[in-house]
Design a protein around this motif. Sequence first.
Motif, PDB file in Angstrom:
ATOM      1  N   ARG A 352       0.836  -1.199   0.000  1.00 40.55           N
ATOM      2  CA  ARG A 352       0.000   0.000   0.000  1.00 40.55           C
ATOM      3  C   ARG A 352       0.874   1.254   0.000  1.00 40.55           C
ATOM      4  O   ARG A 352       0.551   2.254  -0.658  1.00 40.55           O
ATOM      5  CB  ARG A 352      -0.936  -0.007   1.209  1.00 40.55           C
ATOM      6  N   PHE A 353       1.951   1.231   0.744  1.00 35.58           N
ATOM      7  CA  PHE A 353       2.932   2.321   0.753  1.00 35.58           C
ATOM      8  C   PHE A 353       3.466   2.554  -0.661  1.00 35.58           C
ATOM      9  O   PHE A 353       3.521   3.693  -1.151  1.00 35.58           O
ATOM     10  CB  PHE A 353       4.052   1.949   1.728  1.00 35.58           C
ATOM     11  N   TYR A 354       3.843   1.487  -1.336  1.00 34.09           N
ATOM     12  CA  TYR A 354       4.368   1.568  -2.702  1.00 34.09           C
ATOM     13  C   TYR A 354       3.312   2.148  -3.652  1.00 34.09           C
ATOM     14  O   TYR A 354       3.592   3.064  -4.442  1.00 34.09           O
ATOM     15  CB  TYR A 354       4.797   0.172  -3.158  1.00 34.09           C
ATOM     16  N   ASN A 355       2.101   1.620  -3.575  1.00 36.17           N
ATOM     17  CA  ASN A 355       1.040   2.101  -4.461  1.00 36.17           C
ATOM     18  C   ASN A 355       0.729   3.574  -4.230  1.00 36.17           C
ATOM     19  O   ASN A 355       0.395   4.305  -5.171  1.00 36.17           O
ATOM     20  CB  ASN A 355      -0.228   1.264  -4.258  1.00 36.17           C
ATOM     21  N   CYS A 356       0.839   4.022  -2.985  1.00 33.23           N
ATOM     22  CA  CYS A 356       0.612   5.432  -2.671  1.00 33.23           C
ATOM     23  C   CYS A 356       1.635   6.315  -3.380  1.00 33.23           C
ATOM     24  O   CYS A 356       1.280   7.333  -3.984  1.00 33.23           O
ATOM     25  CB  CYS A 356       0.677   5.638  -1.159  1.00 33.23           C
ATOM     26  N   ILE A 357       2.892   5.929  -3.326  1.00 29.71           N
ATOM     27  CA  ILE A 357       3.949   6.717  -3.974  1.00 29.71           C
ATOM     28  C   ILE A 357       3.777   6.717  -5.487  1.00 29.71           C
ATOM     29  O   ILE A 357       3.960   7.753  -6.152  1.00 29.71           O
ATOM     30  CB  ILE A 357       5.335   6.183  -3.568  1.00 29.71           C
ATOM     31  N   ILE A 358       3.392   5.566  -6.048  1.00 26.39           N
ATOM     32  CA  ILE A 358       3.180   5.503  -7.498  1.00 26.39           C
ATOM     33  C   ILE A 358       2.007   6.397  -7.907  1.00 26.39           C
ATOM     34  O   ILE A 358       2.071   7.102  -8.931  1.00 26.39           O
ATOM     35  CB  ILE A 358       2.941   4.049  -7.951  1.00 26.39           C
ATOM     36  N   ARG A 359       0.928   6.404  -7.123  1.00 22.85           N
ATOM     37  CA  ARG A 359      -0.204   7.299  -7.422  1.00 22.85           C
ATOM     38  C   ARG A 359       0.248   8.757  -7.409  1.00 22.85           C
ATOM     39  O   ARG A 359      -0.115   9.548  -8.306  1.00 22.85           O
ATOM     40  CB  ARG A 359      -1.332   7.107  -6.396  1.00 22.85           C
ATOM     41  N   GLU A 360       1.008   9.122  -6.387  1.00 22.68           N
ATOM     42  CA  GLU A 360       1.484  10.500  -6.294  1.00 22.68           C
ATOM     43  C   GLU A 360       2.435  10.824  -7.445  1.00 22.68           C
ATOM     44  O   GLU A 360       2.411  11.937  -7.990  1.00 22.68           O
ATOM     45  CB  GLU A 360       2.194  10.712  -4.950  1.00 22.68           C
ATOM     46  N   MET A 361       3.265   9.854  -7.826  1.00 23.58           N
ATOM     47  CA  MET A 361       4.182  10.080  -8.940  1.00 23.58           C
ATOM     48  C   MET A 361       3.422  10.366 -10.232  1.00 23.58           C
ATOM     49  O   MET A 361       3.772  11.279 -10.995  1.00 23.58           O
ATOM     50  CB  MET A 361       5.074   8.851  -9.133  1.00 23.58           C
ATOM     51  N   LYS A 362       2.377   9.597 -10.477  1.00 24.11           N
ATOM     52  CA  LYS A 362       1.596   9.798 -11.699  1.00 24.11           C
ATOM     53  C   LYS A 362       0.942  11.177 -11.703  1.00 24.11           C
ATOM     54  O   LYS A 362       0.870  11.836 -12.762  1.00 24.11           O
ATOM     55  CB  LYS A 362       0.543   8.703 -11.833  1.00 24.11           C
TER      56      LYS A 362
END
Length: 473
Positions: A352-362
């Motif tokens: 979930r931590f990883y997915n959060c960063i990827i969402r913010e990156m996009k």
Amino acid sequence: AFLVRLSSLISHLIHHLTSIRSEVDALINLYLEKGKSITHHSNMIQSNEEEEHFAEHTIHMRNAFKLCKKLLPNALEKIDTFAENMMLSLDIIVDPKKVREESLHWFSQVQEPSNSIPVVHIDSISSSEFRRKFHLGNIPCLVQGLDCKEFHSISCSWTSNGVISKNWFIDFVGEETIVPVRKQGVGAVDEEGRAQECEIVYAPLKQWLSSTNPEPGLYLKDWHLVKEIQKGRTMCSTDQELYQVPDIFERDILNSFLTRVTDGDYKFTYWGPAGSYTPRHSDVLDSFSWSYNILGLKRWKFYKPGSDVPIVVKQRSGECVFVPSGWQHEVTNLVETISINHNWVTTANIDRFYNCIIREMKAVERECAQWEIEVFDARESMLRGCAGMDITACFFLLLTTLLDCLVNPVDSEMVAFDVMQTKKLIKLLLGNETINLADRLSAVLSSNDLKQQTLDMAQVLISKLDSEHISDS
């Protein structure tokens, strides 16, 4: 005569510029020669003196590189040692998403109808049981009994006759220490579900201590008291830690990484008068959090994912609340309250931590495209500003975590799960060309050589795990 003087002046100027050019060329050649002398198999990185001209974040990520390089040889040896144990434990938990869904279903059937969360006593549950039920299950709970254990000493120091002992803070923190006092505005969360920003006033601690009736809305929060004391910025002379993090809240891979390679952390002290509050929000980086009440009374309102119906919980002195990843909540101090709060990440919520960063990156990439920002250093900087972490730091955190799991596993029964979760995310970063990992590493580390060494370390580790059939699916 004027033309002669002018000619002479121009001649001297040309000579001076030629001399400067020669010195610059010599420096460039020296730099290039130094760069050529760095080899992939060496341990050489610029010394601290040579790194002083780099940005602070670059220095921190170079620290992360050094840490990974130090851990790698031991980790590669441990793969052989732990391969059999990891294979034996692979069937314990293989799908954290499914476990969360099952736990949420149980919560909806058992706890939600009674408008409550589970209450556990620290003596009635083991650390392994807590991790499986609450970390992996991702449901909230109220923990009792910690006031007699890990927080007993600090509770005695910070309180006297049922009130907060201001003298301790005067004696061991110092009246002139600057603290962040927040003035809460009206509003809840932004469109991403995060708490809206509020005005921050940095003031001497004595100003806060002298306010017997603080202005409504003032709240001393997100105070890095532990970090300040550890760094010697305050008058605290003791070498003892303020408190011990309970075993049920280990392993904290977020703060472990940050405290080893940066000067940051997500360990906070909160101190607010009656009526101070934090509006509805979900925690940074989709992290877990825990909040221990030294003294006071808080009212929590939890919102199960997808629901707007609050589950109301009152937290008293000596009680601790575990907040799961992604659960929105709001908190109000019903009386003057002081608490210790940590945001943290484990392998149970690292996806979930990883997915959060990827969402913010996009989201950042869409904005950069509109402004035609192509420099990856700037894009990483914008991501840090929005999410609190960039792709480079995320990659090093994952790599460090995987190495730590191999070198010093916390739970032998869970080591396969720890390795599986972390390895899977590293492979996603390595294999997703749209993330541009290599470009980001090169920009932040300010070195193509260190970028390549970092990627090589990750590939060597992943290949070794694959050769031992340590699955990531």
